[in-house]
Every structure is written in structure tokens, then in C-alpha cells.
Write a protein that holds these residues in place. Structure first.
Motif, PDB file in Angstrom:
ATOM      1  N   SER A 175      84.174  90.338  24.536  1.00  0.00           N
ATOM      2  CA  SER A 175      83.234  91.003  25.447  1.00  0.00           C
ATOM      3  C   SER A 175      82.955  92.445  25.035  1.00  0.00           C
ATOM      4  O   SER A 175      82.182  93.131  25.690  1.00  0.00           O
ATOM      5  CB  SER A 175      83.727  90.935  26.893  1.00  0.00           C
ATOM      6  OG  SER A 175      85.035  91.403  27.000  1.00  0.00           O
ATOM      7  N   PHE A 188      85.078  95.204  24.511  1.00  0.00           N
ATOM      8  CA  PHE A 188      85.890  96.350  24.900  1.00  0.00           C
ATOM      9  C   PHE A 188      86.760  96.847  23.765  1.00  0.00           C
ATOM     10  O   PHE A 188      87.066  98.022  23.665  1.00  0.00           O
ATOM     11  CB  PHE A 188      86.770  96.016  26.099  1.00  0.00           C
ATOM     12  CG  PHE A 188      86.030  96.105  27.376  1.00  0.00           C
ATOM     13  CD1 PHE A 188      85.473  97.305  27.765  1.00  0.00           C
ATOM     14  CD2 PHE A 188      85.837  94.996  28.161  1.00  0.00           C
ATOM     15  CE1 PHE A 188      84.760  97.412  28.936  1.00  0.00           C
ATOM     16  CE2 PHE A 188      85.128  95.094  29.327  1.00  0.00           C
ATOM     17  CZ  PHE A 188      84.591  96.296  29.718  1.00  0.00           C
ATOM     18  N   ARG A 190      81.486  88.159  32.321  1.00  0.00           N
ATOM     19  CA  ARG A 190      82.902  87.844  32.385  1.00  0.00           C
ATOM     20  C   ARG A 190      83.529  88.301  33.700  1.00  0.00           C
ATOM     21  O   ARG A 190      82.991  89.141  34.404  1.00  0.00           O
ATOM     22  CB  ARG A 190      83.671  88.466  31.219  1.00  0.00           C
ATOM     23  CG  ARG A 190      83.867  89.943  31.341  1.00  0.00           C
ATOM     24  CD  ARG A 190      84.874  90.432  30.313  1.00  0.00           C
ATOM     25  NE  ARG A 190      86.237  90.200  30.745  1.00  0.00           N
ATOM     26  CZ  ARG A 190      87.303  90.701  30.107  1.00  0.00           C
ATOM     27  NH1 ARG A 190      87.148  91.420  29.019  1.00  0.00           N
ATOM     28  NH2 ARG A 190      88.508  90.479  30.556  1.00  0.00           N
ATOM     29  N   PHE A 215      87.565  89.428  35.362  1.00  0.00           N
ATOM     30  CA  PHE A 215      88.799  90.044  34.871  1.00  0.00           C
ATOM     31  C   PHE A 215      90.027  89.381  35.476  1.00  0.00           C
ATOM     32  O   PHE A 215      89.992  88.833  36.570  1.00  0.00           O
ATOM     33  CB  PHE A 215      88.819  91.535  35.193  1.00  0.00           C
ATOM     34  CG  PHE A 215      87.862  92.335  34.364  1.00  0.00           C
ATOM     35  CD1 PHE A 215      88.276  92.945  33.211  1.00  0.00           C
ATOM     36  CD2 PHE A 215      86.522  92.450  34.742  1.00  0.00           C
ATOM     37  CE1 PHE A 215      87.397  93.674  32.428  1.00  0.00           C
ATOM     38  CE2 PHE A 215      85.637  93.169  33.970  1.00  0.00           C
ATOM     39  CZ  PHE A 215      86.079  93.786  32.818  1.00  0.00           C
ATOM     40  N   ASN A 264      92.896  90.889  36.499  1.00  0.00           N
ATOM     41  CA  ASN A 264      93.186  91.557  37.764  1.00  0.00           C
ATOM     42  C   ASN A 264      91.856  92.039  38.306  1.00  0.00           C
ATOM     43  O   ASN A 264      91.286  92.997  37.836  1.00  0.00           O
ATOM     44  CB  ASN A 264      94.146  92.724  37.582  1.00  0.00           C
ATOM     45  CG  ASN A 264      93.884  93.457  36.282  1.00  0.00           C
ATOM     46  OD1 ASN A 264      92.902  93.155  35.587  1.00  0.00           O
ATOM     47  ND2 ASN A 264      94.694  94.423  35.959  1.00  0.00           N
ATOM     48  N   ILE A 265      91.380  91.333  39.298  1.00  0.00           N
ATOM     49  CA  ILE A 265      90.038  91.480  39.846  1.00  0.00           C
ATOM     50  C   ILE A 265      89.464  92.884  39.686  1.00  0.00           C
ATOM     51  O   ILE A 265      90.102  93.863  40.018  1.00  0.00           O
ATOM     52  CB  ILE A 265      90.078  91.141  41.342  1.00  0.00           C
ATOM     53  CG1 ILE A 265      90.574  89.704  41.500  1.00  0.00           C
ATOM     54  CG2 ILE A 265      88.730  91.322  41.987  1.00  0.00           C
ATOM     55  CD1 ILE A 265      90.899  89.327  42.898  1.00  0.00           C
ATOM     56  N   ALA A 266      88.250  92.946  39.177  1.00  0.00           N
ATOM     57  CA  ALA A 266      87.616  94.243  38.963  1.00  0.00           C
ATOM     58  C   ALA A 266      86.312  94.322  39.749  1.00  0.00           C
ATOM     59  O   ALA A 266      85.243  94.472  39.188  1.00  0.00           O
ATOM     60  CB  ALA A 266      87.371  94.487  37.476  1.00  0.00           C
ATOM     61  N   LEU A 267      86.430  94.182  41.067  1.00  0.00           N
ATOM     62  CA  LEU A 267      85.244  94.307  41.914  1.00  0.00           C
ATOM     63  C   LEU A 267      85.079  95.766  42.310  1.00  0.00           C
ATOM     64  O   LEU A 267      85.980  96.578  42.121  1.00  0.00           O
ATOM     65  CB  LEU A 267      85.420  93.453  43.173  1.00  0.00           C
ATOM     66  CG  LEU A 267      85.310  91.952  42.959  1.00  0.00           C
ATOM     67  CD1 LEU A 267      85.792  91.207  44.179  1.00  0.00           C
ATOM     68  CD2 LEU A 267      83.888  91.555  42.630  1.00  0.00           C
ATOM     69  N   PHE A 268      83.922  96.075  42.883  1.00  0.00           N
ATOM     70  CA  PHE A 268      83.676  97.424  43.382  1.00  0.00           C
ATOM     71  C   PHE A 268      84.149  97.453  44.821  1.00  0.00           C
ATOM     72  O   PHE A 268      83.477  96.971  45.720  1.00  0.00           O
ATOM     73  CB  PHE A 268      82.205  97.774  43.237  1.00  0.00           C
ATOM     74  CG  PHE A 268      81.714  97.572  41.841  1.00  0.00           C
ATOM     75  CD1 PHE A 268      82.202  98.347  40.805  1.00  0.00           C
ATOM     76  CD2 PHE A 268      80.804  96.569  41.541  1.00  0.00           C
ATOM     77  CE1 PHE A 268      81.774  98.155  39.509  1.00  0.00           C
ATOM     78  CE2 PHE A 268      80.379  96.374  40.246  1.00  0.00           C
ATOM     79  CZ  PHE A 268      80.875  97.163  39.229  1.00  0.00           C
ATOM     80  N   ARG A 290      79.382  87.467  41.150  1.00  0.00           N
ATOM     81  CA  ARG A 290      78.758  88.602  40.474  1.00  0.00           C
ATOM     82  C   ARG A 290      78.399  88.233  39.031  1.00  0.00           C
ATOM     83  O   ARG A 290      77.323  88.566  38.541  1.00  0.00           O
ATOM     84  CB  ARG A 290      79.690  89.810  40.486  1.00  0.00           C
ATOM     85  CG  ARG A 290      79.034  91.047  39.931  1.00  0.00           C
ATOM     86  CD  ARG A 290      79.953  92.232  39.969  1.00  0.00           C
ATOM     87  NE  ARG A 290      81.078  92.067  39.074  1.00  0.00           N
ATOM     88  CZ  ARG A 290      82.156  92.860  39.072  1.00  0.00           C
ATOM     89  NH1 ARG A 290      82.251  93.813  39.959  1.00  0.00           N
ATOM     90  NH2 ARG A 290      83.126  92.657  38.228  1.00  0.00           N
ATOM     91  N   ALA A 324      98.015  94.401  26.163  1.00  0.00           N
ATOM     92  CA  ALA A 324      96.935  93.794  26.937  1.00  0.00           C
ATOM     93  C   ALA A 324      96.999  92.283  27.025  1.00  0.00           C
ATOM     94  O   ALA A 324      97.493  91.616  26.127  1.00  0.00           O
ATOM     95  CB  ALA A 324      95.580  94.180  26.376  1.00  0.00           C
TER      96      ALA A 324
END
Lengths: 284, 294, 347
Positions: A63, A65, A95, A97, A99-103, A178, A284
Motif C-alpha cells: 500500500s 507506506f 485497505r 488496518f 489496529n483500526i484506523a478510523l477517524f 470506508r 511491524a
């Protein structure tokens, strides 16, 4: 509320992903060592392996990074290795994540709307006025998301709830929503059912299958839940210590002696000896 | 315009004198940052409150120096501990920006307290350093600069020794590296946090006494903290060695710019350096570059 | 209990005001703003204008700090840029007031954009420190670029004149400042209904996720810096017309803390919070002044302690709100409203 089902859903064609000879290094630690991965359009492909095998590193390299040391990432045959992460969204790479990467400060609806960000065009002056083109664009977006994503994933009852107060399972689903709003051609899910109970896992597995069947999107996932992986995947790729040790159909992989050894450990295996050191240095 | 060599040497030495005080205050900042990961914008004001407490003891109560200094440091430790306990600890689990903004609020409170008790007028500390100027051949160094440099250097030597060998220093470094791990091997992490703030307050107060004895005290002397800020960023927020070297350098630079370009250019020069370092090497010359994990 | 809030269309659900109650409140607020000058007191008119100028500036900082998550310690410096711009153009070229205000915003936005540039490399607290550095450097420029800024003595600002009417007093200036404030606050509210505003919040909440969904961090951070500075610049320009003189002392470093405090106390990341914060923080010194006057019979020199007490209170408000009510007055207001919306049924 009466969603208008006027326009046909926009379903871009599924993409094919080819990863060749991908290597990644953190200081002296080789996180990935010449990985090959081929994901057929419209398939569900799983990337599995013991802890520290390099699955998430592979995801992050695909992706955009992490800059890989060697190797290429091709989307439908086009080399995207040098494309920055944010520009891959427009190409149809979406994609989630591990560990959830929401706003967290926003509602479910706003989180999902953000998925479409790269496809919208209104600028800052339109935003101040919220009139004309901006207003039209926002209205179309809302209708589309309601129809294609919120109805589809059954999130209508929580659309105006701040994501921070949702239970874990629902947050994972909002993250999927999302990603769908991005109109993906390939959907990358990093441990979509980690930490879920049986019921939530089945719900998510069903959602993934539905997404593939109805949206015709390619799915690449990393997952620890073997049952779920074997149930829904067409193709499985096994990593261990940054190397690909097997690939094939779920049945082939399940019976592969190297895979059994990697998961259960085997005497005389050189990889076993390296375990302690490598597991600590894993990044990671 | 010919610049005399001796002028350069004298200015440089005076600058290094001021720089040693910046370095000392910088070390106070680094102690807090290392232990608690808090960027303490109020370090200049902590220095100021130390100087005023010393003024209170030595001028207000007319106590002798040998009593005023330890009393001041003790009061500073109490203040540091109080700040940590009441303002910092409740927010340590929150995001670092909140704690940072608390220290901004703290600057405002400390300035207010000083002005309330002592008014905004500048004052002079009682003379306690020998007034005989120091001469190296032809080179003239004002006595206060010379002696404050010696005291600051001694204080830093003590601090560095303590951190390298004493158990508490090791506990502090362990906490800095990994709070959870430190806690699991039996280090009293909240205790380390309190201790680091108390120690930093003591060091800052000592620096305050020295800064005040050289240049007088006022409620605006917290501005010294601005230069210290530059020092720790240039040196690296978590590096004591960095604070030392950058402190001497910035002190020297400000003195040279002040002498040869004019006083108003001092802060301009320092902050230009700051911007350059921020953009080119954000983690400073000696700071740890953290790899961002996803 | 409020009922009947279901919507018939998405347009209604996406509206600026989501319920009739909100529309009524907004109408009442506008009516109040129009009727306010009837009180006839010069002191209150001055205060009202000052409050509104601070509302504009606080809203600007809220966009950058509250919504985008980029702490700025130099907001007051951008106000100063706006104030100097107005003083320069109006004083030197006698240009029209509205043009001057736009220029004030534009120049401040341009400089804000430059100050935001380090956000390419640094973020969080480092960036906050960079803004502090920028403010120090701007202060140097104000003091030393004498041909333009008037150096230490600063610049006098002519009376704002629109269509031949001199807005020399606060009760007249009110009719310039009030509409601008209403427009700019509504524009800010609109911003966060759109793609751009959502991108700001996304960067604040999770910058990695923002990048993965195709948001250019640099572009939007710079945009946020520019918009925030634009608001500050316009506010500074109006400030110049109110006080009629701009000097390097007009916007001290403490003023930046004032606006940061207003954002925190009011409620970071909500438009109404910025308004609450600005009103509250502007009125505190006035309240203290009144108390000091009232105390004079007992403490003849109470007024000496005004400035220090104000500093202590500002500081304690920042600290107290961060610890006990991080969402600020806006959150307290929300809870109160919620209570009445559900009344008499409590949940």
C-alpha cells in the motif's frame, strides 16, 4: 428517509495485483525477502503465516507506506512501486488496518464519506459557500453512499453515531465501509476478524464474500483465523520469516509439510533455531 | 570596520558563559522530557519562579546566601512536584498535545503569581558572587559570568555522574525507554515522574539564581526559556549531551550577533537556526530519531 | 421532548441547521445582533465589536488547531499582519475598507501558508514550536521594517469610511463587524460540511488513514494554515479600525495564548465552541475590571492586581478545562441542550 435508487451503482472492474521479488529491510532486520504474490482479479486471496512472518510488512509495502528495497508492485500490469501511498487510493487500492484506523472524532457517515475524498473535486471556496457544484457533489455522494455502502453493510442504524463509541466489531465493519466508499478495485484487509467472537467473525466473512460477489472486487487479506481463511479464500499464500514458503488452494496449503512445520515447529529445522532472535527483531 | 581580535575572544567567552546557563536550563528540560515525554514550555517560567523565590529569601527575608540557596532549591522541588502531581499526571494518558498546552497555561499562571507577589518591576538580586573580574592575560571576563559558568559546569557534572551511576538515574532512563517494561521490573513509574519534575525544577531554579545574579530578575525573564527551547531542539529533546553542546553554541551565537549586529538581532538569529534545524533535522543533532510504526 | 426530527430527504439531513428548533434559535440570535445596538451604551458597543473580532480570530485558530490538530503559538502574529496591512493600505493609498480587509486576510493567509511549509517535515509539537519561531521573526519584522510598519511607534489607522459614512465610533463600526462575523462563522460551519473540512478532521484524527484514502497531508495542512491565517488577518484588520493604531506591542505573545485558551475553553473542533470561548475570554478581563472597581472601597489599589490575576485566571482556565472538560463549554452546552431535548424523559 427514502434513499433514491436512481443511478446504477458504480462498480469499477476488479484489478489484478502482482508482487515480484519484494524485499524490505529495517536496519539489519530483513522483514521481507524476495516475496512473490499473484492475486487474480475477483479472487479472495489470503496472506497467512506465524507471528512475525512479515504479513503486515508486505501489506504496508504494497500500500506504499514502506519503500521496498527491491521488487515491484504491479496493478493490472502497471508498475506502481514508486507511487506514493496517497495516490494509490485513486488507482483503486483500498485497505483497512490491523489496529483500526478510523477517524475517532467523526460520525460513521463522515468516516465513510471520507473514503470518497480522492474522487471528489470541490475546492475550498465552494466549501465556504456550500452552494452550486459543491452542494450537488455532496448530495450525490450522500445518496450513493447510502445506497451502495450503508444499506449494503446494514449500517443505517448507526450512521450518525461517533465511531469512538461503537463496539469493536462494528468499528471493523465501518472501516470496511470506508474502504468500499473508495470504489476499490482491490481491497486489502489487515486482520478483518481479529479479536472478534464467532458471530461477529461469521458476519464479517459473509460481508467479505458479498463484497466480492456483488462488487466484483479483488480481495487480499491477512488473517490469523485459519477457519475463516480456509472457508472463504480461493488462494492462500504462506509467509514465514519474510519468505514465501507455500502458495496454492486452501487444501494444497493445508497439506503442505513446510506449512505444517512452520506452524507447529519441527526438530532439525534451521528456521526453528533462528526463531528466538528473529521474533524479537521483527518490525511491524 | 576592523573587528579587534580581543573583542571577539571576550564576546565569545561571555557568550559561552551565558550558554552554560542555557545548557543547564536545557538539561532541566531534557530531564522532564526523557522521563515523561512532556515538552515543557514553562521551563523559562520555572527558572523565573526559582529566581524570585531566591530573591524572597535573600532580599525579602535578608537570609544569608548559604541558607537562601538550599531553601530556594527545596521550595523549587516542592513546586515542581506540585505541578507534576496536579497538572501533568491527570493528563499523562491523554495525547501529548494536551499536556503541552497545560504547560502553556502554566507559563501564564507562573507569570501572574510572580507579578502578584513581586510586581512586574525588574529587580536586582543581592550581590553574592566575587566581584573581582577575571583576567586571562589581556582578556577580560566579568566576574559574574565566570563564576556562574563554573557553578553551572559543576552542577552539570554532578547531574551527569548521577544519571550514569546512581540507581534512580538508571530507573529514570529505563522509564524513558519503556514505561510498561520499567513498571514490570518494579520501577515506581509515577515516582520517577514526580522525581523528574522535582529535579528539573531544582535545576531550573539554580539556573534562575545564576541568570538573575548576572542580569537581574523580572517577570519577563521567562523569555530566557525561548532560547533554551531552541537549545533543546537543536541538541535533540532527549539528549543531555545535545543540550550541553547546543547551549554553549546558542549562547555564543547570541553574544556574537548581539555584539556585532545589534541586540535586536539576537532572537532573530536563534530562531532562524531553530527553523533551519526543524526542517533539516527535526529530531536535533543528538536526539533519537523515532521510527514511525503503523 | 423534541420530536418530529425525521427527514424527508438527504438534503434536509445535510442541512446547515438540522431541526426547526435550531433555525428558530439562529433567527433569534440574528434578531438579537440587530437589536443589540438599541442599548445605546458606548461601552457595550465597544465590547460587542471586540468580542466579534475575537470570535473571527478564534474561529480561525479553531480551524487550524481544533479541527486540523495543528497547534499554533503564533496566531496573534497573523492578526498583527492583518492589522498592519490595513493600516498600511488605508493610511498610504486610501483604498476602500472592504478591499483592505480582504488584503489583510490575503497577506496573512500568504504568510500563514509559508509558516505551514515546515509541516512537510515536522508535525505535532515541533510544528507548534516552528509557529512560535515564525511569530518571533514576524515580531522582528514589525519592529525593524520601519518604512512599512512605522517601527517602534507603529502606524496610525484612518477612520474606516464606507460610502461616505465615517465609522468612527464602535456603534457605527458594529454594522461593519457584525455582518462580517456572521458570514465568516457561517462559512466556517459550511467548510466542515464539505470534503475539505472532512479532510482537515481526518488529518487531526489519524493522519496515516488520511493518507491511505488519498488525502495529501501537506496540501491540506497548508490550506488549513492559510484559512486560519486569513481569519486572523481579517480580525486583525477590523481590530486596526477599532483601535486606530497598530504597534509592535499591539499583539504580544500572550495574545496567542489568549486565542489558544479561547479555543480550549470554548471547545476545540466545534464552531459554536470558538464563539463561546471568544465571548467568555473577552468578557473575563472586563468582569475582573468591574470587580476591581467594586473592591476599591476595601482595597484601594485593587486595580494593580488586575493584570496578574488575569494571567493566573487565563492559565488556570486552560489547565482546568484540559483536565476536567477537554471538550470545553460547547460540550457543557450540548449536555444542557440534550437534557432539555429529552425533557421530561431523562436517559
Amino acid at each position: 428517509m427514502s434513499p433514491s435508487h436512481s443511478a446504477a451503482p458504480v462498480r469499477p472492474p476488479a484489478a489484478r495485483l502482482d508482487v515480484e521479488n519484494l524485499s524490505l529491510q529495517f536496519g539489519g532486520v530483513k522483514a521481507l525477502d524476495g516475496i512473490d504474490l499473484h492475486v487474480e482479479p475477483g479472487s479472495i486471496t489470503a496472506l497467512i503465516g506465524p507471528n512475525g512472518a512479515g504479513k503486515t510488512s508486505a501489506f504496508n509495502a504494497i500500500s506504499g507506506f514502506y519503500r521496498p528495497k527491491t521488487g515491484t508492485v504491479k496493478l493490472d500490469g502497471v508498475d506502481i512501486t514508486q507511487v506514493p501511498a496517497r495516490d494509490r487510493a485513486k488507482l483503486g487500492l483500498a485497505r483497512t488496518f490491523q489496529n483500526i484506523a478510523l477517524f475517532r472524532g467523526m460520525t460513521v457517515l463522515d468516516n465513510i464519506k471520507l473514503g470518497r475524498h480522492a474522487h471528489l473535486t470541490s475546492g475550498v471556496f465552494g466549501a465556504f459557500l456550500y452552494w452550486g457544484k459543491t452542494r450537488r457533489e455532496e448530495m450525490e455522494l450522500r445518496a450513493e453512499i447510502e445506497r451502495d455502502v450503508i444499506d449494503f453493510l446494514e449500517l443505517d442504524h448507526i450512521r450518525n453515531v461517533p465511531v469512538a463509541i461503537l463496539p469493536y466489531g462494528l468499528q471493523k465493519k465501518v472501516e470496511l465501509a470506508r474502504a468500499l466508499a473508495m470504489r476499490p478495485r482491490i481491497l486489502m484487509l489487515d486482520e478483518p476478524v481479529a479479536g472478534m467472537n464467532r458471530e461477529e467473525t461469521e458476519d464479517m466473512a459473509r460481508a467479505i464474500l458479498d463484497v466480492r460477489d456483488e462488487w466484483g472486487v479483488t480481495v487480499l487479506l491477512v488473517e490469523h483465523d485459519m477457519g475463516m481463511v480456509m472457508d472463504i479464500s480461493d488462494h492462500v499464500c504462506v509467509l514465514n520469516f519474510g519468505r514465501r514458503i507455500a502458495a496454492g488452494s486452501p487444501t494444497e496449503v493445508r497439506n503442505n509439510p513446510d506449512v505444517i512445520k512452520a506452524y507447529l515447529g519441527g526438530s532439525g529445522d534451521p528456521r526453528k533455531a533462528a526463531l528466538d532472535g528473529a521474533a524479537m527483531g521483527e518490525v511491524a | 570596520m576592523a573587528v579587534e581580535f580581543i573583542d571577539i575572544v571576550e564576546t565569545s567567552l561571555a557568550g559561552i558563559g551565558t550558554g552554560s546557563l542555557m545548557a543547564l536550563t536545557g538539561v532541566a528540560f531534557v530531564i522532564i522530557y526523557k522521563a515523561t515525554k512532556v515538552i515543557n514550555l514553562a521551563i523559562g517560567e520555572m527558572l523565573m519562579i526559582g529566581a524570585f523565590v531566591f530573591y524572597g529569601f535573600s532580599a525579602g527575608l535578608s537570609l544569608p546566601i548559604w541558607a537562601s540557596v538550599p531553601l530556594t532549591l527545596a521550595v523549587a522541588a516542592v513546586i515542581g512536584g506540585l505541578i507534576e502531581r496536579t497538572m501533568i499526571r491527570p493528563l499523562l494518558k491523554d495525547n501529548p498535545v494536551s499536556v503541552f498546552m497545560v504547560t502553556i497555561g502554566l507559563t501564564s499562571v507562573l507569570i501572574g503569581v510572580v507579578e502578584l507577589v513581586w510586581s512586574a518591576e525588574p529587580r536586582r538580586l543581592p550581590e553574592f558572587l566575587p566581584s573581582q573580574p577575571v583576567l586571562f592575560g589581556e582578556v577580560f571576563i566579568p566576574s559574574k559570568t565566570a563564576y556562574s559558568f563554573v557553578i553551572a559546569a559543576a552542577a552539570m557534572a554532578v547531574l551527569i555522574t548521577v544519571f550514569s551511576f546512581w540507581r534512580g538515574g538508571i530507573a529514570l532512563r529505563a522509564t524513558a525507554t519503556d514505561r510498561a517494561a520499567a513498571s514490570s521490573v518494579g520501577i515506581d513509574v509515577p515516582g520517577v515522574f514526580s522525581f523528574s519534575w522535582m529535579l528539573a525544577a531544582v535545576v531550573a531554579a539554580l539556573a534562575g539564581i545564576l541568570v538573575g545574579s548576572v542580569g537581574g530578575i523580572s517577570s519577563a525573564m521567562g523569555l530566557f526559556g525561548l532560547s533554551v527551547f531552541v537549545v533543546v531542539i537543536v541538541g535533540g529533546l532527549d539528549s543531555i549531551l545535545g543540550a550541553l553542546i547546543a547551549g554553549l553554541f546558542i549562547g555564543w551565537l547570541e553574544a556574537m550577533v548581539g555584539r556585532f549586529m545589534g541586540g535586536e538581532f539576537k532572537l532573530l538569529a536563534t530562531f532562524t537556526i531553530l527553523l533551519v534545524v526543524l526542517v533539516v533535522r527535526p529530531y536535533g543533532l543528538f536526539g533519537t530519531h523515532e521510527i514511525e510504526r503503523l | 421532548m423534541r420530536v418530529g426530527t425525521a427527514k424527508e430527504s438527504y438534503a434536509a439531513d445535510e442541512g446547515l441547521f438540522k431541526t426547526d428548533t435550531q433555525k428558530v434559535w439562529f433567527g433569534l440570535l440574528l434578531a438579537g445582533l440587530v437589536l443589540f445596538p438599541l442599548n445605546g451604551s458606548n461601552y457595550w458597543m465597544f465590547l460587542a465589536v471586540l468580542v466579534m473580532i475575537n470570535v473571527i480570530s478564534t474561529t480561525g485558530l479553531n480551524i487550524l488547531t481544533g479541527y486540523t490538530g495543528q497547534v499554533s503559538l503564533g496566531h496573534a502574529a497573523f492578526m498583527a499582519v492583518g492589522a498592519y496591512t490595513v493600516a498600511f493600505f488605508d493610511g498610504r493609498f486610501d483604498t476602500p475598507v472592504l478591499l483592505n480587509l480582504v488584503l489583510a486576510g490575503a497577506v496573512a493567509a500568504g504568510i500563514g501558508y509559508l509558516v505551514g511549509l515546515p509541516s512537510l517535515r515536522i508535525k505535532g509539537l515541533y510544528l507548534a514550536i516552528a509557529t512560535l519561531a515564525a511569530a518571533v521573526i514576524l515580531g522582528f519584522v514589525f519592529l525593524n521594517w520601519t518604512p512599512v510598519t512605522g517601527g517602534l511607534r507603529g502606524l496610525n489607522v484612518p477612520t474606516a469610511t464606507i460610502a461616505g459614512i465615517e465609522l468612527a465610533t464602535p456603534d457605527r463600526l458594529y454594522w461593519l463587524v457584525m455582518p462580517i462575523t456572521v458570514i465568516m462563522v457561517l462559512a466556517a460551519k459550511n467548510l466542515f460540511r464539505s470534503r475539505v473540512g472532512r479532510a482537515f478532521i481526518a488529518i487531526r484524527d489519524r493522519d496515516i488513514s488520511a493518507e491511505i484514502i488519498g488525502i495529501s497531508l501537506l496540501k491540506y495542512k497548508l490550506m488549513s494554515f492559510a484559512i486560519s491565517s486569513f481569519y486572523a488577518g481579517v480580525a486583525g484588520g477590523l481590530w486596526a479600525y477599532l483601535f486606530r493604531v497598530v504597534t509592535p506591542e499591539s499583539f504580544p505573545a500572550l495574545a496567542s495564548i489568549f486565542f489558544l485558551a479561547a479555543v480550549i475553553v470554548g471547545g476545540a473542533g466545534t464552531i459554536v465552541g470558538g464563539i463561546f470561548g471568544a465571548v467568555f475570554m473577552t468578557l473575563i478581563p472586563e468582569f475582573l475590571k468591574l470587580s476591581a472597581t467594586a473592591l476599591v472601597p476595601w482595597f484601594p489599589d485593587a486595580s494593580i492586581y488586575l493584570a496578574p490575576v488575569r494571567n493566573i485566571i487565563f492559565g488556570l482556565l486552560i489547565i482546568g478545562f484540559l483536565i476536567f472538560e477537554p471538550m470545553g463549554l460547547a460540550e457543557m452546552w450540548r449536555r444542557t441542550r440534550r437534557y432539555f431535548a429529552l425533557w421530561p424523559f431523562r436517559t
